[in-house]
Scaffold this motif. Structure first.
Motif, short mmCIF file in Angstrom:
data_model
loop_
_atom_site.label_atom_id
_atom_site.label_comp_id
_atom_site.label_asym_id
_atom_site.label_seq_id
_atom_site.Cartn_x
_atom_site.Cartn_y
_atom_site.Cartn_z
N LEU A 287 -6.13 19.21 50.80
CA LEU A 287 -4.71 19.22 50.47
C LEU A 287 -3.80 19.53 51.66
O LEU A 287 -2.58 19.46 51.53
N LYS A 288 -4.34 19.90 52.79
CA LYS A 288 -3.48 20.24 53.94
C LYS A 288 -2.77 19.00 54.45
O LYS A 288 -3.28 17.88 54.37
N LEU A 297 -1.13 25.44 54.12
CA LEU A 297 -2.53 25.27 53.75
C LEU A 297 -3.40 25.07 54.98
O LEU A 297 -4.54 25.57 55.04
N ALA A 404 -0.34 20.69 46.75
CA ALA A 404 -0.41 21.70 47.81
C ALA A 404 0.73 22.71 47.69
O ALA A 404 0.53 23.93 47.81
N TYR A 408 0.20 26.71 46.77
CA TYR A 408 0.66 27.77 47.67
C TYR A 408 1.67 28.70 46.98
O TYR A 408 1.64 29.92 47.17
#
Length: 418
Positions: A287-288, A297, A404, A408
């Protein structure tokens, strides 16, 4: 009226004479009447009776002395004028005496006031002297105290000097006896060597006897170790009960079997969390947003890759007791990310229909219509050639970025909670 005056007794005549004298002294209105009554009473008497009555009157008036005879004779005069003149003279004499006594009284009062002032000054001077005496007494007490302290210090110094002199004398004496002591020590060393040989023999015998009791001692040690282990199990169980009373119940008595099960559960938990740690790293990697600067991330992914793994931190914490805080932080991080990925994905699923609906809204598409082409034909052509290929990729990128961000956000929320 002449009859009552003639028969007037000496006491009555003396009272009237005294009243006439006193009223004449203060210029009273009754002075003339009283003087006339006295004169008539005396003039009505014959010489014989007057001569017999005047001594009685004089004795009643307290004028039997010669200095008072003129007053008595004045009362016994032949005419009222002579009696009044005598009374006036007596009054003048008494006024003079009164003024003299008043002057003497003023002098006495002035002397008394002077004595009072002197007495007051003497008291004040005495108070000041007493205060100075008290201050001098306090100063004397302080000086005596200082002298006592100095004398005590002097005595201590004298004692220390005497003790130092004694130690010096002892050292001189001991130096003289060192030679004799060296000889004695040589003899003692020889004796000790002989005793050492004897002790070696006794030690061998004691060692043999000790070997005979080793089995009994080992059995006693095993029993003691078992009791010590049970006490340690109980202490550890109570410690765990304070943290998780629903699992480590207070009524249970822990045994070695219980602690073995606790160890097995710890191994399972550690393995499970190691798997979850790998899962977190995988999800962070997927997901980064590498192309996005400052992606959160990506920061966490690099941090987990560079830092020691969970099992390595646990090994050091169990063996050396260090990194306990780091182990707890990593546990919190792993469980928070696992929960955040689940809740973040769920939030993406909730908003996905709106995203898909927005992307499939043909009014938002930018397509060109030909001159002889209808809107429906141009829309269908744009969908077949462009939209059908671009919309899934666009939605995938949006869902990935949204997942993402949501993960977070939930991670932040979970880490702030205790």
């Amino acid at each position: 009226m002449s009859e009552p005056i003639i028969s007037m007794p000496a006491e009555r005549l003396a009272s009237l004479g005294r009243a006439a004298i006193e009223t004449g002294r203060y210029d009273a209105a009754e002075h003339g009447d009283l003087t006339q009554v006295v004169s008539e009473a005396l003039s009505a008497l014959d010489d014989k009776r007057r001569g017999a009555l005047l001594p009685d009157v004089a004795s009643l008036l307290g004028t039997a002395e010669k200095r008072d005879e003129p007053a008595v004779q004045t009362l016994g005069g032949e005419s009222s004028k002579g009696a009044v003149q005598g009374l006036m003279q007596q009054r003048a004499s008494l006024d003079l005496k009164l003024k003299s006594e008043a002057a003497r009284r003023e002098e006495v009062e002035a002397a008394l006031q002077q004595e009072r002032d002197d007495h007051k000054q003497a008291i004040e001077s005495l108070s000041l002297q007493q205060k100075q005496i008290k201050e001098l007494t306090d100063e004397r007490s302080r000086l005596l105290k200082d002298i006592a302290q100095l004398e005590a210090k002097l005595r201590v110094q004298i004692n220390e000097t005497e003790q130092a002199a004694l130690r010096y004398d002892k050292l001189k004496t001991s130096r003289q006896t060192m030679g004799d002591q060296a000889t004695e020590l040589t003899e003692k060393i020889n004796e000790l060597e002989a005793a050492n040989l004897e002790l070696r023999k006794q030690a061998e015998a004691a060692k043999h006897e000790r070997d005979l009791h080793v089995a009994d001692a080992q059995s006693d040690v095993s029993a003691a170790e078992e009791q010590t282990a049970n006490a340690a199990f109980g202490r550890l169980w109570r410690r765990m009960n304070e943290r998780l009373p629903d699992v480590f119940v207070e009524t249970h008595v822990p045994t070695e079997n219980t602690m073995e099960q606790v160890c097995d559960a710890l191994v399972e938990f550690a393995g499970t969390f190691a798997v979850l740690e790998g899962h977190v790293q995988y999800m962070l990697q997927q997901l980064k947003q590498v192309g996005e600067e400052g992606d959160k991330l990506n920061h966490f992914y690099l941090m987990l890759k560079r830092n020691p793994a969970l099992l390595e931190i646990l090994r050091k914490a169990l063996v050396s007791g260090k990194r306990n805080a780091q182990f707890k932080n990593v546990l919190r991080l792993v469980q928070a990310w696992v929960r955040a990925f689940a809740t973040g994905t769920y939030k993406v699923i909730i908003v996905a229909p709106d995203k898909v609906r927005n992307e499939l809204n043909y009014r938002n598409w930018e397509f060109k219509k030909g001159s002889f082409e209808s809107e429906e034909a141009a829309l269908g052509k744009y969908f077949k050639e462009i939209a059908r290929a671009q919309i899934p990729d666009e939605l995938g990128n949006q869902f990935k970025k949204l997942a993402a961000d949501m993960a977070y956000e939930d991670y932040n929320t979970l880490m702030k909670r205790r």
